[in-house]
Design a protein around this motif. Structure first.
Motif, PDB file in Angstrom:
ATOM      1  N   VAL A 159       4.264  22.916  35.134  1.00 25.12           N
ATOM      2  CA  VAL A 159       5.135  22.082  35.538  1.00 25.12           C
ATOM      3  C   VAL A 159       5.743  21.673  33.689  1.00 25.12           C
ATOM      4  N   LEU A 160       3.915  21.065  32.989  1.00 28.39           N
ATOM      5  CA  LEU A 160       4.547  20.190  31.999  1.00 28.39           C
ATOM      6  C   LEU A 160       4.626  20.961  30.942  1.00 28.39           C
ATOM      7  N   VAL A 161       4.063  22.553  30.871  1.00 22.94           N
ATOM      8  CA  VAL A 161       5.137  23.437  29.848  1.00 22.94           C
ATOM      9  C   VAL A 161       5.771  23.465  29.737  1.00 22.94           C
TER      10      VAL A 161
ATOM     11  N   LYS B  37      10.987  14.475  35.541  1.00 23.17           N
ATOM     12  CA  LYS B  37      10.305  14.912  37.094  1.00 23.17           C
ATOM     13  C   LYS B  37       8.971  15.446  36.863  1.00 23.17           C
ATOM     14  N   ALA B  38       8.993  16.584  35.993  1.00 23.94           N
ATOM     15  CA  ALA B  38       6.897  16.337  35.608  1.00 23.94           C
ATOM     16  C   ALA B  38       6.362  15.200  35.780  1.00 23.94           C
ATOM     17  N   LEU B  39       6.865  14.193  34.736  1.00 22.44           N
ATOM     18  CA  LEU B  39       6.369  13.403  33.782  1.00 22.44           C
ATOM     19  C   LEU B  39       5.763  12.149  35.559  1.00 22.44           C
ATOM     20  N   GLY B  40       6.731  12.748  36.486  1.00 17.54           N
ATOM     21  CA  GLY B  40       6.870  11.960  37.999  1.00 17.54           C
ATOM     22  C   GLY B  40       6.003  12.031  38.664  1.00 17.54           C
ATOM     23  N   ASP B  41       4.864  12.765  38.528  1.00 17.50           N
ATOM     24  CA  ASP B  41       3.641  12.712  39.817  1.00 17.50           C
ATOM     25  C   ASP B  41       2.550  12.513  38.719  1.00 17.50           C
ATOM     26  N   PRO B  42       1.532  11.319  39.616  1.00 16.88           N
ATOM     27  CA  PRO B  42       0.647  10.881  39.027  1.00 16.88           C
ATOM     28  C   PRO B  42      -0.595  12.060  38.309  1.00 16.88           C
ATOM     29  N   SER B  43      -1.285  12.654  38.685  1.00 14.58           N
ATOM     30  CA  SER B  43      -1.750  13.628  37.822  1.00 14.58           C
ATOM     31  C   SER B  43      -1.104  14.309  36.714  1.00 14.58           C
TER      32      SER B  43
ATOM     33  N   ALA C 282     -11.987  16.211  34.740  1.00 16.73           N
ATOM     34  CA  ALA C 282     -11.876  14.865  34.177  1.00 16.73           C
ATOM     35  C   ALA C 282     -10.598  14.291  35.157  1.00 16.73           C
ATOM     36  N   ILE C 283     -10.328  14.888  35.902  1.00 15.96           N
ATOM     37  CA  ILE C 283      -8.831  14.932  36.552  1.00 15.96           C
ATOM     38  C   ILE C 283      -9.600  15.285  38.898  1.00 15.96           C
TER      39      ILE C 283
ATOM     40  N   ALA D 145      -6.865  26.474  40.363  1.00 11.89           N
ATOM     41  CA  ALA D 145      -5.170  26.410  41.392  1.00 11.89           C
ATOM     42  C   ALA D 145      -4.215  25.174  41.045  1.00 11.89           C
ATOM     43  N   ALA D 146      -4.332  23.946  41.427  1.00 12.25           N
ATOM     44  CA  ALA D 146      -3.989  22.676  41.246  1.00 12.25           C
ATOM     45  C   ALA D 146      -3.395  22.729  39.805  1.00 12.25           C
ATOM     46  N   VAL D 147      -4.743  22.781  38.239  1.00  2.00           N
ATOM     47  CA  VAL D 147      -4.652  22.162  36.779  1.00  2.00           C
ATOM     48  C   VAL D 147      -3.625  23.039  36.936  1.00  2.00           C
ATOM     49  N   SER D 148      -3.573  24.312  37.305  1.00  5.63           N
ATOM     50  CA  SER D 148      -2.173  25.841  36.277  1.00  5.63           C
ATOM     51  C   SER D 148      -0.894  24.983  36.696  1.00  5.63           C
TER      52      SER D 148
END
Length: 102
Positions: A66-68, A12-18, A52-53, A58-61
């Motif tokens: 999610v990745l952590v 699920k974490a890897l399922g987002d393009p960002s 970079a993105i 807030a979005a990056v956090s």
């Protein structure tokens, strides 16, 4: 071979393009704008990911949390910024699990 703690959470974490782009960016070494990272160190500061993105802090956090939680990224506070690096051991186990399952 030990499987990652929660395979569904990792996928699920890897399922987002960002988040996929973030994982690719985290391979970079020594390319921080804030001087918190040595040249031979892999990973990025949160400020680098934001630039970079092109997402808000807030979005990056949110994406990083999610990745952590999935165990794919490790976080460390450095000064007033968060430093992130890929958890290569977990990613390796995930790749092995995929090889075995397919």
């Amino acid at each position: 071979m030990k499987r990652p703690a929660n395979l569904a959470t990792a996928f699920k974490a890897l399922g987002d393009p960002s988040r996929l782009k973030i994982m690719d960016l985290l391979r970079a070494s020594g390319k921080s704008c804030c001087g918190l990272i040595s040249r031979d160190e892999r990973g990025l500061c949160a400020c680098d990911v934001e630039k970079a993105i092109g997402l808000s802090q807030a979005a990056v956090s949110h994406h990083m949390a999610v990745l952590v939680r999935a165990g794919l990224v490790q976080a460390e506070k450095r000064g007033r910024w968060m430093f992130y690096r890929r958890n290569e051991a977990t990613l390796s186990r995930l790749a092995e699990t995929i090889k075995i399952a397919v």
